[in-house]
Design a protein around this motif. Structure first.
Motif, short mmCIF file in Angstrom:
data_model
loop_
_atom_site.label_atom_id
_atom_site.label_comp_id
_atom_site.label_asym_id
_atom_site.label_seq_id
_atom_site.Cartn_x
_atom_site.Cartn_y
_atom_site.Cartn_z
N SER A 150 -6.03 3.06 3.91
CA SER A 150 -7.21 2.37 3.42
C SER A 150 -7.91 1.67 4.58
N THR B 79 -6.97 2.80 -4.79
CA THR B 79 -5.88 2.63 -3.84
C THR B 79 -4.62 2.33 -4.64
N ILE C 162 -3.99 6.41 -0.67
CA ILE C 162 -5.37 6.52 -1.11
C ILE C 162 -5.41 7.57 -2.23
N ASP D 66 -10.22 -2.05 -6.21
CA ASP D 66 -9.49 -1.23 -7.18
C ASP D 66 -9.91 -1.54 -8.61
N PHE E 116 0.83 -1.19 0.00
CA PHE E 116 0.00 0.00 0.00
C PHE E 116 0.88 1.25 0.00
#
Length: 460
Positions: A272, A325, A211, A283, A208
């Motif tokens: 997220s 994301t 955002i 996504d 990750f």
């Protein structure tokens, strides 16, 4: 803004009885389609499958066994940056003319500014640079139609669940029961690639990063301004980034044609919190269903960041907003296993800080096509091996710089932020002053590929 794509069908093709090598491409995004087009040029029988479910019309067509014309990918996403390297790849694939005929904006200068619009740093100030901005659909659509003209079939609602390699090919299985046999499989199914998971189950997962939200608005649209006076939606520059170099939040703005502009908001300070579905489903590039609520919320948020009002207005009056994301895929030490090869984000997905996701994927497509032209289908092991040798050093260099830019955009303290901007200004000013092309974006894949091929032949 959208057109129907006649090359898309719901009916699965009959198994080929021809001796022509058959390729299955997983993923019908621009990179998957460009890869399919390049392989078709080399004489392969190419079929493309995508997991996207296009709703009741496609399900009905599947049940009846009839083809159907549908819209595919042309009302999704926002701005796409196309630089010299991407256009070079399209030219050598034979797709440049179709893409250039689509609406786009020719960008001469890219501005990097503080969040309030101060301290602009200019990039692309040399005559060698090609920089275009498109809406995603205005690249996706022409490539899709070119595939249709070339006889490449695209089948949707096909979720990959299995790959089984034998000595002579690969059996591909989909969730709906479809089974296809192919000589080769190309995984172009994005950052959360199912092909990659099946091929290399132990490789690190995408990490990750941020955002994000992508929006589209109509340029020149009159909206209420201060004291009731009308205001027209415009960015003020064709391509710009507004950034908070302390915490990393940023807003990218790009004109995509005479009619449309697109923005991307990155909330680096947010995490997220959507655990209700898989990453692939989260996504899937689905526009928000409550546009008024989301546009207002984002407009208020960026206004609180101190961004100029005309940017706030463009966000507040968007015609489409898509949440997403953003992930970064750790570098891989190989892109293939047996007769299955990964390309694009499936092999090397990364963050969008230098706009090289699509362009890098298009480089993959043309390099693969050229390698098969050089060695042929029977020597696929050499093709796949040299593909990695040609692509990995280039990809790692580009993405190292993307991560470096990201680090400079989130320095943590005001002092470090100022130092970062000084470094960035110095680098771009030198490139501009000496008329030096940016080697990351103003790149031709051919010299590096020819070196790899020559080294291989010399070893033999």
């Amino acid at each position: 803004m959208s057109t129907t794509s006649p090359s898309v069908s719901a009916k699965s093709p009959a198994p080929s009885t021809s001796n022509v090598p058959k390729v299955v491409v997983i993923g019908a995004g621009p990179v998957g389609l460009a890869t399919a087009y390049g392989l078709k040029k080399q004489g392969f029988n190419v079929t493309v499958y995508d997991r996207v479910d296009l709703g009741e019309a496609i399900r009905k067509a599947q049940a009846e066994g009839t083809p159907v014309n549908i819209q595919f990918g042309e009302t999704q996403g926002g701005a796409i940056s196309m630089y010299t390297n991407g256009m070079t790849a399209l030219r050598n694939l034979g797709l440049e003319e179709a893409v250039l005929a689509a609406p786009h904006c020719d960008v001469k200068e890219f501005l990097l500014m503080n969040m309030d619009g101060s301290d602009p740093i200019a990039h692309f100030n040399n005559k060698n640079t090609t920089s275009f901005q498109y809406l995603r659909g205005d690249i996706h659509g022409p490539i899709m139609r070119s595939c249709g003209t070339a006889g490449i079939k695209v089948f949707v609602g096909k979720k990959l669940i299995g790959l089984e390699e034998t000595g002579e090919g690969v059996t591909v299985r989909f969730e709906d029961g479809t089974v296809q046999k192919a000589d080769f499989v190309i995984g172009a199914d994005g950052i959360h690639s199912t092909t990659r998971k099946l091929l290399f189950p132990d490789v690190p997962k995408p990490e990750f990063w941020s955002i994000g939200y992508i929006g589209v608005f109509e340029r020149g649209l009159e909206v209420p301004g201060y004291a009731g006076l009308p205001s027209k939606l415009e960015f003020g520059s064709d391509m710009a980034v507004y950034g908070d170099n302390v915490n990393g939040n940023m807003v990218f703005c790009g004109n995509c044609s005479d009619k449309y502009g697109s923005w991307m908001v990155l909330e680096r300070t947010a995490q997220s919190d959507d655990t209700s579905s898989t990453a692939e489903d989260r996504d899937a590039w689905r526009p928000t269903s409550d546009l008024p609520k989301e546009s207002k919320r984002l407009a208020v948020a960026v206004e609180g960041w101190g961004i100029p009002k005309h940017i706030v207005d463009c966000i507040r009056h968007s015609s489409r907003i898509t949440p997403l994301t953003i992930y970064d895929l750790p570098d891989m030490n190989k892109y293939h296993k047996g007769r299955v090869l990964l390309v694009g984000d499936a092999a090397h997905g990364t963050i969008p800080t230098i706009g090289q996701g699509l362009c890098s994927g298009l480089e993959d497509a043309v390099v693969l096509s050229d390698l098969f032209a050089e060695f042929g289908a029977k020597d696929y092991e050499t093709v796949f091996k040299l593909f990695y040798k040609a692509r990995a050093p280039r990809i790692e260099k580009v993405y190292k710089n993307a991560r470096l830019v990201a680090d400079r955009m989130k320095n943590g303290t005001p002092f470090k932020a100022k130092v970062g901007r000084v470094i960035m200004r110095t680098v771009f000013s030198m490139l501009s002053f000496f008329g030096v092309a940016d080697e990351l974006t103003d790149y031709d894949y051919k010299p590096d590929l020819q070196k790899v091929i020559a080294a291989h032949k010399k070893q033999k």
